[in-house]
Write a protein that holds these residues in place. Structure first.
Motif, PDB file in Angstrom:
ATOM      1  N   THR A  17       0.841  -1.206   0.000  1.00 15.42           N
ATOM      2  CA  THR A  17       0.000   0.000   0.000  1.00 15.42           C
ATOM      3  C   THR A  17       0.876   1.256   0.000  1.00 15.42           C
ATOM      4  N   SER A  21       1.145   4.262  -2.787  1.00 17.84           N
ATOM      5  CA  SER A  21       0.969   5.663  -2.383  1.00 17.84           C
ATOM      6  C   SER A  21       2.175   6.511  -2.796  1.00 17.84           C
ATOM      7  N   PRO A  27      -4.733  10.246  -5.482  1.00 10.54           N
ATOM      8  CA  PRO A  27      -4.837   9.644  -4.153  1.00 10.54           C
ATOM      9  C   PRO A  27      -5.258   8.195  -4.313  1.00 10.54           C
ATOM     10  N   PRO A  28      -4.460   7.241  -3.835  1.00  9.85           N
ATOM     11  CA  PRO A  28      -4.770   5.834  -4.124  1.00  9.85           C
ATOM     12  C   PRO A  28      -6.068   5.369  -3.479  1.00  9.85           C
ATOM     13  N   GLU A  32      -8.555  -0.574   3.259  1.00  7.85           N
ATOM     14  CA  GLU A  32      -7.936  -0.895   4.543  1.00  7.85           C
ATOM     15  C   GLU A  32      -9.029  -1.148   5.587  1.00  7.85           C
ATOM     16  N   ASP A 154      12.974   1.034  -0.510  1.00  5.77           N
ATOM     17  CA  ASP A 154      12.252   1.677   0.590  1.00  5.77           C
ATOM     18  C   ASP A 154      10.891   2.056   0.014  1.00  5.77           C
ATOM     19  N   ARG A 156       8.615   3.757   0.940  1.00  9.31           N
ATOM     20  CA  ARG A 156       8.193   5.159   1.118  1.00  9.31           C
ATOM     21  C   ARG A 156       8.875   6.078   0.125  1.00  9.31           C
ATOM     22  N   ASN A 157       9.904   5.544  -0.536  1.00 10.46           N
ATOM     23  CA  ASN A 157      10.713   6.382  -1.421  1.00 10.46           C
ATOM     24  C   ASN A 157      10.212   6.284  -2.868  1.00 10.46           C
ATOM     25  N   HIS A 158       9.782   7.412  -3.381  1.00  9.11           N
ATOM     26  CA  HIS A 158       9.221   7.479  -4.730  1.00  9.11           C
ATOM     27  C   HIS A 158      10.200   6.922  -5.778  1.00  9.11           C
ATOM     28  N   ILE A 159      11.455   7.339  -5.680  1.00  6.41           N
ATOM     29  CA  ILE A 159      12.445   6.938  -6.688  1.00  6.41           C
ATOM     30  C   ILE A 159      12.669   5.421  -6.666  1.00  6.41           C
ATOM     31  N   ASP A 160      12.788   4.859  -5.466  1.00 10.99           N
ATOM     32  CA  ASP A 160      13.017   3.409  -5.339  1.00 10.99           C
ATOM     33  C   ASP A 160      11.894   2.622  -6.016  1.00 10.99           C
ATOM     34  N   ALA A 162       9.553   3.698  -8.126  1.00 12.37           N
ATOM     35  CA  ALA A 162       9.427   3.993  -9.557  1.00 12.37           C
ATOM     36  C   ALA A 162      10.504   3.256 -10.366  1.00 12.37           C
TER      37      ALA A 162
END
Lengths: 178, 444
Positions: A17, A21, A27-28, A32, A154, A156-160, A162
């Protein structure tokens, strides 16, 4: 511009999830619900049906991201969500007791899908537990699925996230953006 | 002062923006919010939240360092270091820290992630009131400051003046909203497009990986044109000798450390680099900028000395720790500058052992596509550039880096590697069973 359906699977708490996000441009959509069983030891809420997010890769197209529930009792959703998918992002939580067992379990569960489509593996929570290393995961996969992307991620990390999805898309066809 | 806690109990669902609409309030000018280590998705949500739900009371400042309020994601890659630096400033602006974990940070307000719109708006309002109070106090002391219209001064003004003031306020709010709309519109259209807005308004962070890589691509990979690799002179221009650069010494040190399973240091008057094979880490005592510069310069004889170490001295603040693989990858990119190692045959097929862990390595354009191609099909360096329709320098740079961390080699190299340790056994007379077995095993 094409559109692709990507499946995101993995055990409870692996960050499915969160990953959606991180990269979704809308907004996804989530389903939940409060966890009531053993899942509560990991987190307060859990996905019970699916997550949905939308992502655009420049020069490639739109990616529809579908997150599966992590709990095995909702595994009927895995087949439903798999339909029409072109690739699987498998997130494995490195901090769980036996991540290799999780890896093999999910590869077996999605075996039919993987034989027809591509898979990319993201190892999450490596900041909490550095072992097994990414190389050890590669070694586990050498005889089953050689030459697939395996990244430490990670969620939470956009780059990771993507980058992992981009690797999956180029695994389908490296010439896509040409 | 301890951080104020706004955990708010249960985590909020995703529709951060749509569920909560704060009440409309009329302020003079939007407060500028600086975003530090906030991901692009949250940035977009905040921009929308400020402009629509907060009625333009707050605006994302394109230069976060000159903002009225700072918003730092402590769970981001650099969040903690940014906050540490920011907290050291003698008069730092009010700060909101976002984190999944409870944080005790003096002088800052902690908000638990996922963000709750209502809590964020309450905190922003409090900060705004505090800033207004500070402003009024400052105005009382310094009478030359321009008047800041407020409810306190309103009763003393005439009806006509009050009306005029309200009109000015409304115009200011409209102007601020218009500015936000223009920024939003331009962001949607793409920042590359040229328009009448000044460059200072361009959002500083891009969202696509490709564009992120493009920023560093020229520095790492250079701008060399494609070469005719059948022409020996041009082929020589497309190659570099790692032994003539710092990377050559680094590769020697890594090999030595792995062989003896002991730390190995590279010493020079610039500083010390120590490789620890047990943890697969490198301790660097050279400033990053200086290291980049050293990596791209040819080395002199005896400039760097290798030595085996019994123990390692890690001095926090002076040394930086990095995984060996990421360090070697990046140093190779700096040294190779879009060229391939000198012994490489660009017409030989490349074999890739497995995908590199690209999320923990320096990324650059086309790296993912090159890996995907090599993991599926056999291609040489020359055909890779042709098939993907990309400049050769990206392929050479990727090959150099992957070769340095032991993931890629041409088939000639691999054959040489497998041939080298083979024992030279000579047989005389008729072929025996043993010889035939060896022949089958390709040892003879």
């Amino acid at each position: 511009m094409d559109s692709y359906k990507i499946l995101i699977a993995g055990p409870v708490g692996a960050g499915k999830t969160t990953a959606i996000s991180s990269v979704s441009k809308i907004p996804p959509l989530t389903t939940e619900a409060l966890a009531t069983d053993i899942t509560r030891e990991y987190k307060e809420t859990t996905t019970v049906a699916m997550d949905y997010g939308l992502m655009t890769l420049s020069g490639i197209g739109t990616l529809h991201l579908y997150g599966t529930p992590g709990e095995v009792r909702f595994d009927f959703m895995w087949d439903i969500l798999s339909k029409g998918g072109v690739g699987l992002v498998l997130l494995i939580d490195s901090s769980r007791t036996d991540p290799f067992s999780d890896l093999h379990f999910f590869l077996r569960s999605f075996k039919k899908f993987i034989t027809k489509n591509r898979v990319a593996i993201g190892i999450t929570k490596m900041d909490l537990c550095t072992t097994p290393s990414v190389d050890e995961y590669q070694a586990q996969l050498r005889n089953i699925l050689p030459n697939i992307p395996v990244f430490s991620v990670d969620a939470r990390n956009h780059i990771d996230v993507a980058l992992l999805i981009e690797a999956l898309i180029f695994s389908l066809d490296p010439k896509l953006a040409a | 002062m301890k951080a104020q806690k706004h955990n708010g109990g249960r985590p909020v669902k995703k529709s951060f923006v749509t569920r909560y609409v704060p009440p409309l309030e009329d302020y003079d000018r939007p407060l500028r919010v600086g975003l530090f280590d906030i991901n692009a998705r949250l940035e977009n949500i905040l921009r929308y939240f400020f402009s629509e739900n907060c009625h333009g009371d707050f605006v994302v400042n394109e230069n976060p360092h000159s903002a009225d309020i700072c918003l730092i994601d402590l769970d981001g890659l650099h969040g903690k270091s940014i906050w540490a630096r920011h907290a050291e400033l003698p008069h730092h602006s009010p700060t909101i820290l976002l984190s999944l974990h409870e944080t005790q940070a003096g002088g800052a307000i902690w908000l638990r992630k996922p963000l709750q719109a209502k809590l964020l708006h309450e905190v922003l309002k409090k900060i705004r009131q505090q800033l207004l109070q500070d402003h009024h106090q400052h105005r009382e002391v310094n009478s030359t400051t321009l008047p800041w219209p407020s409810a306190e001064t309103a009763p003393t003004l005439s009806h006509r003046q009050q009306e005029l003031q309200r009109t000015i306020k409304a115009l200011r709010v409209r102007l601020a909203r218009e500015k936000i709309r223009r920024i939003e519109l331009r962001t949607r259209r793409g920042v590359e497009q040229t328009n009448s807005l000044p460059p200072a308004d361009v959002p500083s962070r891009q969202v696509s990986i490709e564009s992120l890589g493009n920023k560093v691509a020229e520095i790492f990979i250079g701008t060399a044109p494609d070469m005719d690799l059948h022409n020996k002179t041009q082929l020589a221009q497309a190659q570099y000798d790692p032994q003539h650069f710092l990377i050559g010494r680094v590769l020697e040190a890594v090999k030595l450390a792995e062989t003896y399973c002991r730390p190995v240091s590279i010493s020079s008057h610039h500083g010390i680099i120590t490789f620890i094979p047990m943890t697969r880490e490198v301790l660097i005592e050279i400033e990053e900028q200086q290291l980049h510069s050293l990596a791209s310069q040819p080395i002199e004889k005896d400039e760097y000395l290798l030595s085996l170490q019994d123990s390692v001295c890690d001095m926090p603040g002076r040394t930086r720790r990095r995984p060996i693989e990421a360090f070697v990858w990046e140093l190779t990119l700096w040294s190779s500058l879009g060229r391939m190692p000198v012994s490489t045959n660009p017409h030989q097929t490349v074999r890739l052992k497995h995908w590199p862990n690209l999320t923990r390595l320096q990324i650059f354009p086309h790296a993912t596509r090159i890996t995907a191609l090599w993991s599926q099909q056999k291609h040489s360096l020359t055909t890779t550039a042709q098939v993907l329709n990309i400049p050769q320098r990206y392929v050479f740079a990727f090959y150099s880096a992957a070769h340095a961390i032991g993931l890629a080699a041409t088939e000639v190299d691999m054959d040489t590697e497998t041939d080298a340790p083979a024992p030279a056994i000579k047989f005389h007379g008729k072929p025996t069973l043993f010889k035939r077995i060896l022949h089958q095993l390709k040892l003879h």
